[in-house]
Design an enzyme around this catalytic site. Structure first.
Site, PDB file in Angstrom:
ATOM      1  N   GLU A   1       2.237   0.999   2.735  1.00  0.00           N
ATOM      2  CA  GLU A   1       2.255   2.370   2.198  1.00  0.00           C
ATOM      3  C   GLU A   1       2.916   2.478   0.837  1.00  0.00           C
ATOM      4  O   GLU A   1       2.528   3.319   0.013  1.00  0.00           O
ATOM      5  CB  GLU A   1       2.982   3.314   3.187  1.00  0.00           C
TER       6      GLU A   1
ATOM      7  N   GLU B   1       2.009   1.253  13.425  1.00  0.00           N
ATOM      8  CA  GLU B   1       2.755   2.348  14.064  1.00  0.00           C
ATOM      9  C   GLU B   1       2.215   2.649  15.460  1.00  0.00           C
ATOM     10  O   GLU B   1       2.969   2.980  16.377  1.00  0.00           O
ATOM     11  CB  GLU B   1       2.739   3.578  13.149  1.00  0.00           C
TER      12      GLU B   1
END
Length: 697
Positions: A159, A139
């Site tokens: 995740e 990210e």
């Protein structure tokens, strides 16, 4: 230094820009500027071997970005100073115990603001990525204008494995940059991709080698690098009607892998994209609340616990394995796959058997496995070179570790040991892969019984990470330490257990599978029995599992454990013996309880007439928790966390439940004991609660 040596080392030494001065205002970052006025920001988290993003790191990152806004360098390079990789993701420690979605959302919004600030910098930015770039690390990279990958870099959003979806803007930035269905697939599966695939997807703009980083950075910052840009197909895929259609297909795929009530994260991610895909600002705004709702679910908190169980088990392996040559005796399904795995992990491995056919079969399976898990053809070839067929059994003489994986017959094993023990070199370890015979029986005739240890692998070896490391009364502590280190060295998770029938995992699984046989005796449809286990969250039901393991093996283990534990176990039905006698052994013969076609059980026999009941689920599941408590009380395993880890990594026990003991703790020990008592009254003494519940917390 000789320039050729420098060239060899070139790809191992990181290009980190201008020489670093000691000190500096930041704990976790180093900021320098080169002669072209380019700022090099090196992430080097203090006191850690890998970079992760904690709240403190993000605050400091924010301060760095503020200084860059003020100083306005000609460009910014962000890279890691850690040899291990770029950024391994968020600091998972900060996720533990979260129970207030409001607090989680506020913290995530603060972190979002930092990543947004990076994206908004009014100067060219490039992330240079080596090693792992995962989760929050990816990210950060996505917020830079350009991304340059070093050849062996790996990218991914894991995740979902923690019951979450990306939370630092990844859901919006990734689906905006890369074809949304490909981006969503990566986020929904948690899979990683290599640098070449990342380039093909448009996730990175260039792939280079470490020695060319300096030039690649200048090309990126001075506009000479063609940047990956989303095409018209991406825009089309993000349109509302198309998103709705694709989202429904994604939900159908997700449902094949996991139920929404067990694993809500994939469904939350699909909902988020369906609602906001194509509108980056709206998706960035909606992501923190969705992430926060997931963070406080029991699923996420249990999966985070499982993450730490794995880390704990890795640490228990220790380090410094001295095993360089493994000799495996018995090239059947288990022995052949153990040998293949060891060779694939870099160890010289000789494989012996009485016949050539099993060895040839094992090498063929090894080639198939390596084709799936090893990326470079030259590395596949090297792994196969390390796997040495050994009809004469000469490898015994030079091996540091001998693993015996012959059929479960005491006399056969003892005869084998008598033949190989005199040939073993000084300091070599003798390991047995037995799943059922106590080591006390196996060591009887050995000259050096302290060299014997159990290394019990689970099938399939390449997928199940657990190895039970079995000690006996005469075990040598140094040999046990070496055995644990060996398990860690081959990227498996060791569980130290004391020798006892079935050790931990088989002893706990047997009542689960035998109870299913009793239920069959009661004329309950086998698909309904499997559905009950799957409804609880098991990866497959006990009937299908019995077919996978082999009904002959189930029968042997069941008989052995019943001879030890008697009526604490369900009786073995006579028809199971008949099935085995007829050669209907399950998947390996094409027929057991199910007919098997192309490796899958055929369950298509008419519609299921009923739904699984809570009582069915309890009959299958609670005996596992009961046996785990007994093993803990008897000292077979020394802590409850290790028991939970073993059952998850050795059997696939529903990870989102956190293990059989964690499940009992969550449900309430008194509730579990009461349910076991009720089952004992109705179905018999095998459900009697173990005395260990009295002291379990």
């Amino acid at each position: 230094m000789d320039s050729r040596i420098m060239h060899v080392l070139g790809d191992r030494v990181l290009e980190l820009g201008p020489a670093l001065q000691p000190g500096g205002p930041y704990r976790n970052f180093k900021l320098t500027r080169d002669e072209d006025g380019i700022a090099w920001l090196l992430f080097d988290r203090e006191g850690a071997s890998a970079n992760t993003l904690s709240a403190e790191v993000m605050q400091e990152f924010n301060a760095v970005l503020a200084s860059l806004e003020a100083e306005r360098p000609a460009g910014l390079v962000i890279r890691s100073a850690k040899p291990s990789g770029f950024i391994a993701g968020a600091d998972v420690n900060e996720f533990r115990g979260a129970d207030d979605p409001g607090m989680v959302e506020a913290a995530i919004r603060d972190a979002h603001a930092v990543i947004d600030r990076l994206e908004a910098l009014r100067l060219p930015t490039v992330a240079v990525i080596h090693g792992f770039c995962l989760g929050g690390g990816l990210e950060v990279a996505l917020a830079c204008q350009s991304r340059i990958a070093i050849d062996a870099a790996r990218f991914g959003f894991p995740e979902v494995m923690l019951g979450l979806h990306p939370g630092l803007g990844g859901t919006a930035r990734f689906t905006a940059l890369v074809h949304p269905t490909q981006a969503m697939t990566l986020m929904l599966t948690g899979r990683t991709i290599d640098a070449r695939r990342a380039k093909a997807l448009g996730l990175v703009d260039a792939v280079t080698q470490e020695r060319h980083v300096g030039n690649a950075v200048k090309d990126a910052l001075f506009g000479r690098l063609k940047r990956a840009r989303p095409g018209l197909i991406n825009t089309f895929t993000n349109l509302t009607p198309v998103r709705g259609f694709l989202a429904n297909r994604m939900r159908a795929e997700a449902a094949k892998a996991a139920r929404r009530e067990h694993y809500p994260a994939p469904y939350a991610l699909i909902d988020l994209w369906e609602e906001h895909g194509g509108d980056k600002a709206a998706m960035l705004k909606a992501e923190p609340a969705s992430f926060a709702r997931l963070m406080v679910t029991p699923t996420a908190q249990n999966l985070i616990r499982v993450f730490f169980l794995r880390e704990q088990m890795k640490k228990s392996a220790g380090s410094g394995s001295a095993i360089r040559h493994v000799h495996v005796i018995g090239a059947g399904a288990m022995g052949g796959d153990i040998a293949a795995w060891c060779a694939g992990q870099g160890l010289r491995t000789s494989l012996a058997d009485m016949k050539a056919e099993p060895i040839a079969g094992a090498v063929k399976r090894a080639a198939e496995l390596y084709g799936k898990i090893i990326r470079k053809p030259i590395e596949v070839r090297d792994a196969l070179d390390r796997l040495i067929p050994d009809m004469e059994g000469e490898g015994v003489r030079n091996a540091d570790l001998i693993i015996e994986a012959v059929p479960e017959k005491l006399e056969l094993k003892q005869k084998l040991y008598a033949g190989i023990e005199p040939k073993m070199k000084q300091g070599a370890i003798l390991a047995t892969n037995t799943s059922s015979i106590p080591l006390e029986d196996l060591r009887t005739n050995l000259v050096r019984p302290e060299r014997l240890v159990g290394l019990h692998f689970f099938n399939p070896v390449s997928r199940l990470q657990l190895v039970e490391v079995v000690s006996h009364e005469g075990s040598n502590s140094e040999i046990l330490k070496q055995a644990l280190a060996f398990v860690g060295e081959i990227d498996r998770l060791p569980l130290p257990v004391k020798s006892s029938p079935g050790f931990l995992v088989n002893r706990a699984l047997t009542p689960y599978m035998l109870e299913a046989m009793v239920m069959l005796d009661e004329k309950i449809d086998q698909r309904l029995i499997d559905a009950a286990a799957e409804k609880f969250g098991m990866p497959m039901g006990p009937i299908e599992l019995a077919d996978q393991v082999g009904l002959d093996i189930c029968l042997d283990v069941g008989d052995m454990l019943r001879s030890k534990f008697g009526d604490l176990l369900p009786p073995t039905p006579a028809w199971l013996r008949e099935k085995v006698a007829k050669g209907e052994l399950g998947r390996k013969t094409g027929k057991g309880f199910y007919v098997w076609r192309e490796g899958r059980a055929d369950k298509a026999r008419g519609p299921q007439t009923a739904e699984p009941t809570d009582e069915m689920i309890d009959r299958l599941i609670l005996p596992m928790s009961n046996v785990c408590i007994a093993a803990l009380r008897e000292g077979i395993v020394d802590n409850a966390d290790a028991v939970d880890g073993a059952m998850i990594f050795g059997t696939g026990y529903a990870p989102f439940r956190g293990g059989p003991l964690n499940y009992a703790r969550t449900r309430g020990v008194q509730n579990v004991v009461a349910a076991l008592r009720a089952l004992a009254e109705k179905f018999g003494g095998r459900f009697t609660p173990d005395p260990g519940w009295d002291s379990f917390k």
